[in-house]
Structure formats: C-alpha cells, structure tokens
Design an enzyme around this catalytic site. Structure first.
Site, PDB file in Angstrom:
ATOM      1  N   THR A 220       0.855  -1.190   0.000  1.00 39.74           N
ATOM      2  CA  THR A 220       0.000   0.000   0.000  1.00 39.74           C
ATOM      3  C   THR A 220       0.893   1.242   0.000  1.00 39.74           C
ATOM      4  O   THR A 220       1.973   1.224   0.589  1.00 39.74           O
ATOM      5  CB  THR A 220      -0.872  -0.023   1.275  1.00 39.74           C
ATOM      6  OG1 THR A 220      -1.799  -1.087   1.138  1.00 39.74           O
ATOM      7  CG2 THR A 220      -1.606   1.282   1.518  1.00 39.74           C
ATOM      8  N   ARG A 248     -14.865  -6.405  -0.028  1.00 38.61           N
ATOM      9  CA  ARG A 248     -14.114  -6.009   1.170  1.00 38.61           C
ATOM     10  C   ARG A 248     -13.398  -4.662   0.940  1.00 38.61           C
ATOM     11  O   ARG A 248     -12.752  -4.439  -0.075  1.00 38.61           O
ATOM     12  CB  ARG A 248     -13.083  -7.088   1.511  1.00 38.61           C
ATOM     13  CG  ARG A 248     -12.252  -6.801   2.783  1.00 38.61           C
ATOM     14  CD  ARG A 248     -10.931  -6.144   2.461  1.00 38.61           C
ATOM     15  NE  ARG A 248     -10.073  -6.019   3.638  1.00 38.61           N
ATOM     16  CZ  ARG A 248      -8.960  -5.282   3.670  1.00 38.61           C
ATOM     17  NH1 ARG A 248      -8.571  -4.619   2.604  1.00 38.61           N
ATOM     18  NH2 ARG A 248      -8.237  -5.201   4.761  1.00 38.61           N
ATOM     19  N   VAL A 249     -13.529  -3.779   1.918  1.00 41.76           N
ATOM     20  CA  VAL A 249     -12.816  -2.503   1.880  1.00 41.76           C
ATOM     21  C   VAL A 249     -12.001  -2.401   3.164  1.00 41.76           C
ATOM     22  O   VAL A 249     -12.505  -2.715   4.245  1.00 41.76           O
ATOM     23  CB  VAL A 249     -13.802  -1.319   1.767  1.00 41.76           C
ATOM     24  CG1 VAL A 249     -13.067   0.002   1.903  1.00 41.76           C
ATOM     25  CG2 VAL A 249     -14.548  -1.365   0.432  1.00 41.76           C
ATOM     26  N   ASP A 251      -8.824  -0.136   5.514  1.00 40.96           N
ATOM     27  CA  ASP A 251      -8.743   1.152   6.212  1.00 40.96           C
ATOM     28  C   ASP A 251      -8.311   2.304   5.307  1.00 40.96           C
ATOM     29  O   ASP A 251      -8.575   3.468   5.609  1.00 40.96           O
ATOM     30  CB  ASP A 251      -7.734   1.053   7.362  1.00 40.96           C
ATOM     31  CG  ASP A 251      -6.334   0.688   6.837  1.00 40.96           C
ATOM     32  OD1 ASP A 251      -6.229  -0.280   6.043  1.00 40.96           O
ATOM     33  OD2 ASP A 251      -5.362   1.380   7.190  1.00 40.96           O
ATOM     34  N   THR A 271      -0.532   1.887   6.924  1.00 38.53           N
ATOM     35  CA  THR A 271      -0.473   0.668   6.115  1.00 38.53           C
ATOM     36  C   THR A 271      -0.397  -0.529   7.043  1.00 38.53           C
ATOM     37  O   THR A 271       0.233  -0.472   8.092  1.00 38.53           O
ATOM     38  CB  THR A 271       0.742   0.665   5.160  1.00 38.53           C
ATOM     39  OG1 THR A 271       0.754  -0.599   4.481  1.00 38.53           O
ATOM     40  CG2 THR A 271       2.061   0.879   5.868  1.00 38.53           C
ATOM     41  N   GLY A 274      -5.784  -3.944   7.561  1.00 35.49           N
ATOM     42  CA  GLY A 274      -6.791  -2.890   7.595  1.00 35.49           C
ATOM     43  C   GLY A 274      -7.883  -3.037   8.644  1.00 35.49           C
ATOM     44  O   GLY A 274      -8.318  -2.039   9.231  1.00 35.49           O
TER      45      GLY A 274
END
Ligand code: ASP
Length: 356
Positions: A220, A248-249, A251, A271, A274
């Site tokens: 990330t 899925r999402v 942070d 990072t 999440g």
C-alpha cells in the site's frame, strides 16, 4: 502632554505591529511564509509494511524499490519546495507509486478472490478538514486522483464501486481496462494463497488468517506533507489485501482509520492489516492523542502502533508529520518501505528494514 501623546501613539503602533506579525497574526498568515527562512516543510511517504527481510530481498529488487521511493519522494518534495500545496505534493508522490508495478496500488495492485483489482484511496486537507475517498474502483488508472476529485468537485466524502468509476470518468480522469492493473507477480501470490486456503480447517468458512500466510502481500502507498504555508495533507492508495472478496474494503479509504490530516495536530497515512486499523481508528487516534493528551507526534504514533495495535495482533505502521515539520514512521512489522525529506534534511532518506 504632547510628549505623552507621542509616546502613547508609538506604543499602540508597536503593539499593533507585534501582534500582526506574530505567527498566526493576521498579516503574517496573509503574507504566507514563502519568503521566510523559518518556514518548515517536509514530506514522508510509505510503500507498505509487512514481512520484508533483507535475506529474502534480491539486491536488484532492493535497488529498484529504493530508486522508485526516492523518485516519488523527490517529486513530492519539489512541489512544496517551489511553493506548491501539501495536497499537490501528496498527490504527486502517490501517483508515481501507483504507476509503479512494485507497489500494491494502481498498477501492480494485489488481486481479489476472483483475480480482479479493486482499488481504494483517500486524501485529506488539514487546512479545511475536507476529504475525499473512493472504494472498489476497477477502471481508474490513478485512484488518488479520483479521491481528490470527490473532495474538490462533489459534496460527498466517499464514493464506491461502479458509481465511483463513473464519477471519475465524468471528471475526465484517465480510464483503463481492468487488466491494466494485473501483473504476473500478483497472480502468482493469489494462486499461492488460494492453494493455502484449501487447507483451511472446517468451520472457518474457507477463510484463513491473511497476515499469517506467506503470500500476504504488502505495498500500500501513502504520503503526508507540510507545506510552506503551514498546511498539512495526507493520502493513501491501495489494492487492499490479496484474495479479498465480497466487496471487502480496508482502512486506506476510511478517513480517520487509514488517512487523517488536521492543521492543529498532524497528518497520518497508515499501512497494515486494515481491519485492525479500522477498529482502532488509528490515524485519528494519533491526532487525538496530540490534541487531547498533549503527546508529541512521535509518542502518540508509538503508543498506537506498539501499545494498542501490537497486543491485538494488528500488524503495520504509519508515516506522520506534525504542524512543526517533525516526522515519525513507526511500524511493528519486520519492515516498511518508507522515506522522508524536509527543509531540515533536504536529502532524500529512504529505508526498508528496521534500521536502514
Ligand atoms: N491497509 C491495507 C488494507 O487493509 C493493506 C496494506 O496496507 O497493506 O486494505
């Protein structure tokens, strides 16, 4: 009498000048700090945290990581050095990292359970408190630019899925076919992870603990900056976690979890795993510890990463900069791709492992 009047007027003028030019006085802030030798500014970036060990890293690959981190860092720094805004600096650095297949953002993003890329990003302006975020993008070449458009050109903070892709297209951003993001390296990781998943014990619904698998992929990207005008900004962009599914999402696009900026305290980009960063509202928690408990930036970030996340098994790290230009980059994993550059240390410094 006349002498006293002159003295009185002179005192009033001196007080007025003193007040107007003190930091945050109205003349001082209106003039900006562009020409001031005291202006503090700086930028920090990350390219993900996780199991990153020198013994597993081929020299040529390490060189490439260092080169691309340095390029993003110097490009972002150049923006603020020339008098640009922290928002533009953050965006410039992140676009370069998104365009690199090495990092888990934009091209080279990790893949979902069905082998596609779904991209999340967010950006926040510490001066105004405005923010923009996107989740589950499939066709926008640079998700961070879509987040910026949400912030600048819409009344909303967050847009997801097909709607977010459509908005970005309407805004004139570059659109690519979904296969643009996919690289052979990420396909291999997904395959490996899905093989491991077959060994998931009964009763787990086929899920395995992502962070415990060899193919848990990091990368990330994020940036935080303080410009010459004293304004902070933060941004984060990611493909999420390998083998994610059901929309899925993580942070990264959640303001307060993966990204936060407020001029009164600091700017943070996170990072790591999440789910833990969402549950602990990590980025905001660091700012809140500064604001309400008067902790320094370094102490606030250390406390959250090591004393809150680590005991829960929440692996990862943050980069953060405060409104004085202090930078901290703590992480509780073996490594974190990271770098910093500031007016006090104008040479780019890039690190990967614990101490180098
Ligand atoms: N925080 C990201 C997510 O959970 C992944 C990472 O930073 O490696 O989506």
């Amino acid at each position: 009498m006349f002498r006293y009047s002159i003295q009185f007027i002179a005192t009033v003028i001196l007080c007025w000048v003193g007040f107007a030019f003190k930091p945050n006085g109205f003349l001082y802030s209106n003039l900006g700090m562009n020409n001031s030798k005291e202006a503090n500014f700086g930028i920090a970036i990350h390219g993900g945290a996780g199991v990153i060990l020198k013994q597993n890293m081929p020299d040529t690959l390490e060189k490439q990581y260092r080169m691309e981190l340095t390029a993003a860092l110097t490009a972002g720094y150049a923006v603020i050095e020339k008098g640009g805004t922290s928002l533009d600096a953050v965006q410039t650095a992140i676009v370069l990292l998104e365009n690199s297949p090495l990092f888990n953002a934009g091209k080279g993003a990790v893949l979902t359970n069905s082998g596609t890329a779904e991209l999340d990003a967010s950006i926040m302006d510490g001066a105004t408190g405005k923010a923009g975020a996107v989740g589950g993008l499939k066709t926008v070449k640079n998700p961070i630019l879509a987040a910026r458009k949400v912030m600048d050109n819409s009344p909303h903070v967050m847009m997801v899925s097909a709607g977010a892709d459509a908005f970005a297209k309407e805004q004139g951003l570059e659109i690519v076919t979904p296969d643009y993001f996919i690289t052979p390296a990420r396909q291999k990781s997904l395959q490996k992870m899905q093989e491991e998943e077959k060994k998931a014990p009964p009763g787990t619904g086929g899920f395995i603990e992502l962070s415990e698998t060899a193919s848990y992929k990091i990368g990330t990207v994020g940036a935080v900056a303080l410009d010459k005008y004293g304004n902070l900004a933060a941004g984060t962009s990611t493909g999420g976690m390998t083998n994610k599914r059901y929309g899925r999402v993580g942070d990264s696009p959640i303001i307060g979890a993966g990204t936060f900026a407020a001029n009164r305290t600091c700017a943070v980009s996170a990072t790591g795993h999440g789910e833990f960063f969402i549950r602990n509202v990590v980025a905001y928690d660091i700012a809140a510890l500064m604001e309400y408990a008067a902790l320094s930036l370094t102490e606030a970030a250390r406390r959250v990463i090591f004393e809150k996340l680590l005991p829960q098994g929440g692996t990862g790290g943050v980069i953060a900069i405060d409104n004085q230009g202090n930078i901290t980059m703590p992480f509780n994993t073996q490594g974190m791709y990271r770098g910093m550059m500031s007016v006090k240390h104008p040479k780019p410094q890039v690190f990967i492992y614990q101490n180098q």
